[in-house]
Design a protein around this motif. Structure first.
Motif, short mmCIF file in Angstrom:
data_model
loop_
_atom_site.label_atom_id
_atom_site.label_comp_id
_atom_site.label_asym_id
_atom_site.label_seq_id
_atom_site.Cartn_x
_atom_site.Cartn_y
_atom_site.Cartn_z
N ARG A 685 0.82 -1.22 0.00
CA ARG A 685 0.00 0.00 0.00
C ARG A 685 0.84 1.26 0.00
NH1 ARG A 685 -3.76 -0.25 4.99
NH2 ARG A 685 -1.91 -1.27 5.85
N SER A 686 2.11 1.15 0.41
CA SER A 686 2.94 2.35 0.54
C SER A 686 3.84 2.58 -0.66
CB SER A 686 3.80 2.25 1.81
OG SER A 686 4.63 1.11 1.75
N GLY A 687 3.81 1.70 -1.65
CA GLY A 687 4.64 1.88 -2.83
C GLY A 687 3.90 1.45 -4.08
N GLU A 688 4.52 1.66 -5.23
CA GLU A 688 3.92 1.26 -6.51
C GLU A 688 4.68 0.05 -7.05
OE1 GLU A 688 3.65 4.41 -9.28
OE2 GLU A 688 2.53 5.72 -7.93
N TYR A 689 3.98 -1.06 -7.23
CA TYR A 689 4.59 -2.31 -7.67
C TYR A 689 3.93 -2.78 -8.96
CZ TYR A 689 6.83 -2.45 -3.10
OH TYR A 689 7.59 -2.13 -2.01
N ASP A 690 4.70 -3.54 -9.72
CA ASP A 690 4.19 -4.14 -10.95
C ASP A 690 3.75 -5.58 -10.75
OD1 ASP A 690 4.87 -1.94 -12.98
OD2 ASP A 690 6.77 -2.23 -11.94
N LEU A 691 4.23 -6.20 -9.64
CA LEU A 691 3.90 -7.60 -9.38
C LEU A 691 4.14 -7.92 -7.91
CD1 LEU A 691 3.25 -10.54 -10.38
CD2 LEU A 691 5.71 -10.80 -10.81
N GLU A 705 -5.34 -14.59 2.13
CA GLU A 705 -5.97 -13.38 2.65
C GLU A 705 -5.31 -12.13 2.06
OE1 GLU A 705 -7.11 -11.30 6.96
OE2 GLU A 705 -6.06 -13.25 6.90
N LEU A 706 -3.99 -12.18 1.87
CA LEU A 706 -3.29 -11.05 1.27
C LEU A 706 -3.77 -10.81 -0.15
CD1 LEU A 706 -1.05 -8.90 1.19
CD2 LEU A 706 0.57 -10.71 0.57
N VAL A 707 -3.91 -11.90 -0.92
CA VAL A 707 -4.40 -11.76 -2.30
C VAL A 707 -5.81 -11.17 -2.30
CG1 VAL A 707 -5.06 -13.02 -4.39
CG2 VAL A 707 -2.97 -13.65 -3.16
N SER A 708 -6.65 -11.63 -1.39
CA SER A 708 -8.02 -11.13 -1.32
C SER A 708 -8.05 -9.64 -1.03
CB SER A 708 -8.81 -11.89 -0.24
OG SER A 708 -8.88 -13.26 -0.55
N LEU A 709 -7.22 -9.19 -0.11
CA LEU A 709 -7.17 -7.77 0.23
C LEU A 709 -6.71 -6.93 -0.95
CD1 LEU A 709 -5.67 -7.88 3.85
CD2 LEU A 709 -7.99 -7.22 3.21
N ILE A 710 -5.70 -7.43 -1.66
CA ILE A 710 -5.19 -6.68 -2.81
C ILE A 710 -6.26 -6.56 -3.89
CG2 ILE A 710 -3.53 -6.77 -4.72
CD1 ILE A 710 -1.51 -8.00 -2.76
N LYS A 711 -6.93 -7.65 -4.17
CA LYS A 711 -7.92 -7.64 -5.25
C LYS A 711 -9.18 -6.86 -4.89
CE LYS A 711 -5.43 -9.89 -8.12
NZ LYS A 711 -4.93 -9.22 -9.36
N LYS A 712 -9.43 -6.66 -3.61
CA LYS A 712 -10.60 -5.89 -3.19
C LYS A 712 -10.29 -4.41 -3.04
CE LYS A 712 -12.75 -9.72 -0.66
NZ LYS A 712 -13.11 -10.24 0.69
N LEU A 714 -9.43 -0.67 -3.95
CA LEU A 714 -9.82 0.17 -5.08
C LEU A 714 -8.62 0.54 -5.94
CD1 LEU A 714 -12.09 1.82 -6.46
CD2 LEU A 714 -11.51 3.72 -4.91
N HIS A 715 -7.45 0.75 -5.32
CA HIS A 715 -6.26 1.20 -6.04
C HIS A 715 -5.36 0.05 -6.48
CE1 HIS A 715 -7.32 5.27 -4.86
NE2 HIS A 715 -7.38 4.87 -3.61
N LEU A 716 -5.50 -1.13 -5.88
CA LEU A 716 -4.57 -2.22 -6.14
C LEU A 716 -5.18 -3.40 -6.89
CD1 LEU A 716 -2.88 -2.38 -2.58
CD2 LEU A 716 -1.98 -1.24 -4.62
N HIS A 717 -6.47 -3.37 -7.17
CA HIS A 717 -7.14 -4.58 -7.67
C HIS A 717 -6.60 -5.04 -9.03
CE1 HIS A 717 -9.41 -1.30 -9.60
NE2 HIS A 717 -9.73 -2.18 -10.54
N LYS A 718 -5.95 -4.14 -9.79
CA LYS A 718 -5.39 -4.53 -11.09
C LYS A 718 -3.95 -5.03 -10.97
CE LYS A 718 -8.26 -1.44 -13.87
NZ LYS A 718 -8.26 -0.33 -14.87
N LEU A 719 -3.38 -5.03 -9.80
CA LEU A 719 -1.99 -5.45 -9.61
C LEU A 719 -1.88 -6.96 -9.75
CD1 LEU A 719 0.95 -4.85 -8.70
CD2 LEU A 719 0.15 -5.06 -6.33
N ALA A 739 -9.30 -16.66 -5.05
CA ALA A 739 -9.07 -15.45 -4.25
C ALA A 739 -8.64 -14.28 -5.12
CB ALA A 739 -8.01 -15.73 -3.19
N GLY A 740 -8.19 -14.60 -6.38
CA GLY A 740 -7.83 -13.52 -7.29
C GLY A 740 -6.42 -13.60 -7.81
N ALA A 741 -5.67 -14.67 -7.43
CA ALA A 741 -4.29 -14.79 -7.90
C ALA A 741 -4.26 -14.95 -9.42
CB ALA A 741 -3.60 -15.98 -7.23
N ASP A 742 -3.26 -14.31 -10.04
CA ASP A 742 -3.14 -14.37 -11.49
C ASP A 742 -2.28 -15.55 -11.94
OD1 ASP A 742 -4.37 -11.63 -12.43
OD2 ASP A 742 -3.10 -11.17 -10.69
N TYR A 743 -1.53 -16.15 -11.03
CA TYR A 743 -0.65 -17.26 -11.39
C TYR A 743 -0.41 -18.07 -10.12
CZ TYR A 743 2.71 -19.43 -14.61
OH TYR A 743 3.36 -20.29 -15.46
N TYR A 744 -0.38 -19.41 -10.25
CA TYR A 744 -0.14 -20.28 -9.11
C TYR A 744 1.00 -21.22 -9.47
CZ TYR A 744 -1.28 -22.93 -4.88
OH TYR A 744 -1.25 -23.51 -3.63
#
Length: 768
Positions: A685-691, A705-712, A714-719, A739-744
């Motif tokens: 939340r404190s920096g800008e990341y690409d992945l 739970e971390l993935v769920s929070l990121i995907k929910k 407003l500013h990080l859901h596309k990360l 949960a929203g992970a893009d790769y496993y």
């Protein structure tokens, strides 16, 4: 005492004048008796004591204090006998004479209303003292005399640094002060001293304002210099115009241009002369205003002896009460110290001396067995060093047992045995400053409660000073105290924070550096950089002072390092202006104690500035760290400033975390790490990341739970988020992806290229 020495004495009563006389002469008696005890046969000391006793006797007769007359007369007879070799002033006899001195001090403090009642209540002890002095020549040795009269209490404890006599019937509070020598001037009482201090503060404020006004002449002179340059350009243009008209051969224009050119000459000379006059005036004004400030500061300075004149007597009496022989040697008595600092350090120095006598100094037989002289010595030295007041207190006692400190630290569970074993002597001695930390098994009236050195450390810290301890077992102990010469003027580093000026006392600044953004690393949501082989945490000054987000966008961050040891932090500011000498102005009490702020001042240009309270600031930083609310300072995350894509690796396994980080760094990515889900959530939340690459099983918060929070968010859901886990069952994979992970990616089939290929599939190569 001459009028020249004390000013106009017409406002004082005869009793006031006697008190002034008694304060001065009893100090001479005390110093002389201590000198005679150490150096028997000191003719000069005996002569001075005879004159002092005679002066007291004459002054007491004028004001009608017959008891003081008898005491002084008996003491004078003893000094005459000592001068002629008929009486040896042994320690026991010195005890008797010092008791007489104490009684004279007490009697000089009596007022007319309570004198008669006090004398009646203490008649028995007064007679005992008079008789003891009268018989002193007949006895080779006497037991210690009871302390000065205190009718409502037990005998005075000799170990007290400032023995107090309870108030007897009709005795005013200030008349029941210590029997030890009192301050030497009548102006040392509460109200006059306070009024005098206020007058000094007003004078200093006015002198400082005059200096600021003098500095404000500089911009005016600069404006005149710019006007002169513009005027020169105009005159040059007129000359060029005149030359052009001359070539045109027009007589009318020639005459007018020549007239204009002639009129420029006096204007040019006028400007040159007046600028020179104004610059001379500015220099004189600056010199006079600075001279005024220096003179006011000089009025506030007092010799070091004024704050410690009672210490030799205290050391002598306390040592005798403990069956020890100790003398105090003082060097640098003429060293000048600000009167406020002198008043505030008297108690810490008192504690240091008491500790030295009780803890450090051995008894006479123990010292002889150790190959030392029976008489122990404590040395106190004061001097100016590098613009600071340096006070050194050392003794030749037994020193401090460092192993005993180490064992006490382990027993109190302040450190593990392994950590305690690694502590250096300096680090071990620091524990002595902690509250309730004592090496004594049983407390007595002097020590053992663990409050002495704690008070010393806190008081010195409040005065923007430092104290350092050194010990050599069997050889002695040393305390080094460093203080500013004055609290009225502080040398400070002026910085800009969020558009406002703040000042940090230069004695609290460890270093000033510029930190490249590329040198900043992040771990557990905390940013740090390396300085001289140590990791220093970065903290935004704007955040600590609650001024908002840090506004610094520069490649290099201006940083001020404050604190020492493990409590060192790098404070990030907007800009560093430089050092200035500031006249300290107290903040109005209506505001109370302002967090992180100690005082205020005006800069040379008249701009107000707040002076930071560095110890308070360190506490605020600690609080922010424990709350986990630090803002990220590095601006390398912004796209326009980045050259590579940025990845956050979240894993509780140090091995896995470091392996992934090194793989990604080798491919040119910028990589930050987090040690669990909570840490990862704070960092992302404190920096800008690409992945984000995260594990699943982690303490505090797992990867799902971390993935769920990121995907929910407003500013990080596309990360993009990649899960790397040992769990390779289909249901685990489905849970992660739902949960929203893009790769496993499973760690069981994990190898270098697998991870890098997966990263490339999600975000491409490292370059932006």
């Amino acid at each position: 005492m001459s009028q020249d020495q004390h000013g106009d004495l017409s406002a004082f009563s005869m009793l006031d004048l006697f008190r002034m006389e008694a304060d001065s002469q009893t100090q001479i008696l005390t110093d002389g008796l201590l000198a005679m005890e150490r150096h028997a046969g000191d003719a000069a000391a005996v002569e001075a004591m005879m004159r002092a006793a005679h002066s007291i006797k004459g002054a007491a007769a004028i004001v009608g204090l017959q008891v003081v007359v008898q005491l002084a007369h008996g003491m004078e007879d003893s000094f005459v006998a000592a001068q002629h070799g008929r009486l040896k002033l042994t320690p026991e006899r010195v005890d008797v004479l010092l008791s007489g001195v104490d009684l004279i001090v007490q009697l000089s403090r009596l007022d007319d209303a309570g004198a008669e009642a006090w004398l009646a209540a203490n008649a028995a002890q007064i007679d005992q003292t008079l008789n003891a002095i009268a018989r002193i020549a007949d006895l080779p040795e006497l037991p210690a005399l009871p302390p000065a009269p205190a009718p409502m209490s037990a005998p005075l404890p000799p170990e007290a640094a400032e023995p107090q006599v309870p108030v007897a019937s009709g005795l005013a509070g200030e008349e029941a002060e210590a029997a030890a020598p009192a301050p030497r001037t009548a102006t040392s009482t509460g109200a006059p001293a306070k009024a005098q201090a206020q007058n000094f503060d007003k004078l200093l404020s006015l002198a400082s304002e005059s200096r600021i006004n003098a500095h404000q002449m500089h911009p005016f002179v600069g404006a005149l210099q710019r006007f002169k340059r513009n005027q020169s350009s105009l005159f040059s243009a007129i000359e060029h115009l005149h030359e052009a008209i001359a070539r045109s051969a027009d007589p009318g224009l020639m005459e007018k241009s020549l007239l204009a050119l002639q009129k420029t000459q006096p204007l040019k000379q006028f400007m040159l002369e007046h600028i020179a006059d104004i610059e001379t005036y500015e220099r004189r004004l600056l010199a006079v205003s600075q001279g005024m400030v220096d003179e006011v500061l000089a009025l506030r300075m007092r010799p070091f002896r004024d704050g410690i004149h009672a210490f030799p007597r205290m050391v002598r009496d306390l040592a005798r009460s403990l069956g020890k022989e100790v003398q105090l040697e003082i060097e640098g008595e003429d060293t000048l110290v600000d009167r406020d600092i002198l008043a505030k350090i008297e108690s810490p120095l008192n504690h240091m001396l008491r500790n030295a006598i009780d803890h450090g100094m051995e008894g006479p037989y123990e010292r002889i067995d150790a190959g030392k002289e029976a008489l122990g010595t404590i040395r106190m030295e004061a001097r100016h060093r590098a613009g600071m007041l340096s006070i050194e207190i050392s003794d030749d006692g037994r020193g401090v047992d460092l192993e005993k400190i180490r064992q006490s630290v382990i027993e109190r569970k302040m450190a593990s045995p392994a950590m305690a074993a690694a502590l250096s002597p300096g680090e071990l001695l620091e524990f002595l400053f902690l509250p309730a930390f004592s090496l004594k098994e049983k407390a007595n009236q002097l020590s053992g409660r663990g409050v002495g050195l704690d008070i010393v450390h806190e008081t010195i810290r409040q005065q923007n000073g430092t104290v350092r301890l050194e010990s050599e077992p069997g050889r002695g102990f040393r305390a080094l105290i460093t203080l500013p010469l004055t609290q009225s003027i502080v040398r400070a580093l002026v910085v800009d924070v969020h558009g406002e000026a703040y000042a940090i006392p230069i004695v609290k600044v460890e270093s000033v550096v510029r930190v490249p953004q590329a040198a900043i690393h992040t771990l557990e949501n905390k940013q740090f950089f390396e300085l001289k082989g140590e990791h220093l945490g970065l903290v935004s000054a704007a955040q600590v002072l609650e001024l908002g987000e840090a506004a610094n966008q520069a490649e290099d961050l201006p940083v001020v390092v404050i604190g020492r040891g493990k409590q060192s932090y790098a404070l990030v500011v907007d800009a560093i202006r430089g050092e200035q000498s500031l006249a300290v102005q107290a903040i109005d009490p209506i505001f109370g104690k302002m967090r992180d702020i100690s005082a205020a001042a005006l800069l040379d240009d008249g701009e107000p500035v707040l002076i930071l309270d560095v110890p308070d600031l360190l506490l605020s930083i600690d609080k922010l760290l424990h709350e986990g609310g630090l803002h990220q300072l590095a601006q390398a995350g912004h796209a326009e400033r980045r050259k590579a894509k940025r990845i956050l690796v979240v894993d509780d396994s140090l091995t896995v975390r470091e392996m992934e980080r090194k793989l990604l760094l080798a491919r040119g990515f910028d990589v930050d790490v987090a040690i669990d889900g909570i840490d990862g959530w704070n960092v992302v939340r404190s920096g800008e990341y690409d992945l984000v690459i995260t594990d699943v099983d982690m303490p505090r918060m797992d990867g799902i739970e971390l993935v769920s929070l990121i995907k929910k968010d407003l500013h990080l859901h596309k990360l993009p988020v990649m899960i790397v886990s040992y769990k390779d069952r289909p249901e685990d994979r489905a849970r992660g992806l739902s949960a929203g992970a893009d790769y496993y990616l499973t760690k069981g089939s994990f190898h270098d290229e697998t991870l890098l290929d997966a990263v490339a599939d999600l975000i491409g190569d490292a370059r932006l």
